[in-house]
Design an enzyme around this catalytic site. Structure first.
Site, short mmCIF file in Angstrom:
data_model
loop_
_atom_site.label_atom_id
_atom_site.label_comp_id
_atom_site.label_asym_id
_atom_site.label_seq_id
_atom_site.Cartn_x
_atom_site.Cartn_y
_atom_site.Cartn_z
N HIS A 1 -8.17 -75.95 107.81
CA HIS A 1 -8.52 -76.84 106.70
C HIS A 1 -8.16 -76.23 105.34
CE1 HIS A 1 -10.34 -79.87 104.36
NE2 HIS A 1 -11.60 -79.45 104.36
N CYS B 1 -17.29 -75.53 113.57
CA CYS B 1 -17.06 -75.52 112.12
C CYS B 1 -15.59 -75.21 111.84
CB CYS B 1 -17.92 -74.45 111.45
SG CYS B 1 -19.69 -74.56 111.81
N CYS C 1 -12.24 -81.90 99.40
CA CYS C 1 -11.53 -81.87 100.68
C CYS C 1 -10.64 -83.08 100.92
CB CYS C 1 -12.53 -81.73 101.82
SG CYS C 1 -13.51 -80.21 101.73
#
Length: 435
Positions: free
Chosen positions: A350, A219, A89
């Site tokens: 993301h 989340c 990430c």
């Protein structure tokens, strides 16, 4: 051995990104399409041509080898070195980190950091189940500390870190929910965000539990998208007359795991608490600045629990006191520092390879006064934090080169809708009237 101290200053002279969208949303096309959009927008912002870029680092996690070349060849084929990077990430900021090193070392005067991701729906999964997972030791330690819940690995690891913080410091589930409430609220003013819905605190608390103490709205989602930054030396910046829009990358540091990750028997350390502290210490030591000098921060809120833990890891509040600071609205507009004005990963989205460069873009817009409705007043120093399990953490500090307006041309904008209008106009055929 003492580290040599490079002399060259590093500047971000152009940034650009696409809107972040759901993996099922085909509006921005395939990865070469949205990578091209982000790269062109960064080049437009910088006011330079692609053939002035001397080296490119391209980040993505889910893709075949040399996908970076396939994407960047849509922008140009000039024969420059293209290096593909994958650091989970933190991939996007790893590309940024390498670009900065090239400038610092004096090897190059202009580099491009480009990150993109085309993801599948649902929770993150392993791409190669026929071999040992890079996270095998992390999950083994997680199972040793707390029983395997059977949930996907990411919410398990970060949810358990949240539980440890609750047990150790008296943090409550409401504190984690308040983090998500803040980020969803911030995203309402960000046209790049995947989600722009304002939720009540009660809606966040009552959304389905994914892994205690985390509910669904705490989340981050999977996403498609791309982001890009153009970095250069001081000589390059000045020779192109970019003093008014240049943002100096004062310091950037990367930290990876030490033995404490596994030997400390801590869920928080298992998800990078020590990495964050180490990288933050490096940038603050190098610059002589402190967390109190920062007005705006983009940090890695893959889950609300990680944002809360990271407040303490970065030194934005004392260890164990994040809950108190959250209750006092310290991390939003009007507080001590505005954290994730973009909406963060939780709401903006993301796409793994793009996230670190989207953070860079947001912070540069903030320092240049171009963030529109989400603009942080008197933003002078910006702090970035990007974390990847497995693991790597990048922390960076930014400051605008001068105090003049960061927008120097009419076609410079941080609004994607306005950029789309400009791009559509430029794409129209031009006819020359016959005499």
């Amino acid at each position: 051995m003492e580290k040599s101290k490079p002399n060259n200053r590093v500047f971000v002279i152009g940034v650009g990104m696409t809107k972040f969208v759901k993996p099922t949303d085909k509006s921005i096309g395939d990865y070469p399409d949205f990578a091209k959009i982000a790269a062109h927008r960064a080049l437009r912002d910088a006011g330079i041509k692609y053939d002035e870029v001397q080296h490119a680092f391209i980040g993505y996690v889910y893709g075949d080898s040399t996908a970076g070349q396939r994407a960047l060849y849509e922008v140009g084929m000039t024969g420059i070195p293209i290096t593909n990077v994958n650091n989970n990430c933190s991939t996007g900021s790893t590309a940024l980190y390498n670009c900065a090193l090239m400038i610092k070392s004096g090897l190059y005067d202009c580099t491009m950091a480009l990150g993109f991701e085309k993801m599948a729906t649902g929770s993150l999964t392993l791409a190669f189940p026929d071999r040992v997972s890079p996270l095998a030791n992390f999950m083994m330690k997680n199972d040793e500390l707390r029983k395997d819940s059977g949930k996907p690995f990411a919410p398990q690891l970060f949810g358990n870190a949240g539980l440890e913080h609750m047990e150790k410091y008296g943090t409550t589930e409401e504190h984690f929910a308040k983090v998500a409430y803040k980020n969803h609220l911030h995203s309402v003013n960000n046209p790049y965000s995947q989600f722009r819905t304002e939720y009540t605190l009660e809606q966040i608390k009552q959304s389905p539990v994914i892994q205690a103490p985390l509910t669904k709205l705490q989340c981050c989602p999977t996403s498609n998208g791309a982001a890009c930054a153009i970095l250069c030396s001081e000589d390059f910046m000045k020779s192109h007359g970019l003093e008014d829009q240049a943002v100096e990358l004062l310091s950037i540091a990367m930290a990876t795991d030490t033995k404490t990750t596994f030997e400390s028997n801590s869920n928080m350390k298992l998800v990078g608490q020590d990495l964050t502290k180490s990288a933050a210490k490096q940038v603050f030591t190098e610059t002589g600045l402190t967390p109190d000098d920062c007005q705006v921060c983009e940090l890695h809120d893959c889950f609300s629990a990680n944002e809360l833990i990271t407040y303490e890891g970065l030194g934005l509040c004392p260890e164990g006191e994040a809950g108190k600071y959250i209750d006092n609205n310290a991390f939003t507009y009007g507080g001590k520092i505005v954290v994730n004005p973009s909406g963060g990963l939780i709401s903006k989205g993301h796409p793994l390879g793009a996230t670190g460069l989207a953070q860079c873009s947001e912070l540069c817009w903030q320092l240049r006064g171009m963030a529109d409705k989400r603009q942080v007043k008197e933003a002078k120093i910006a702090l970035q934090h990007n974390l990847g399990l497995g693991g790597a953490c990048i922390v960076a500090l930014y400051k605008k080169y001068n105090s003049n307006s960061g927008k120097v041309r009419e076609d410079q904008t941080a609004c994607p809708d306005k950029l789309e209008e400009i791009e559509a106009q430029e794409a129209r055929p031009r006819f020359t009237a016959k005499l």
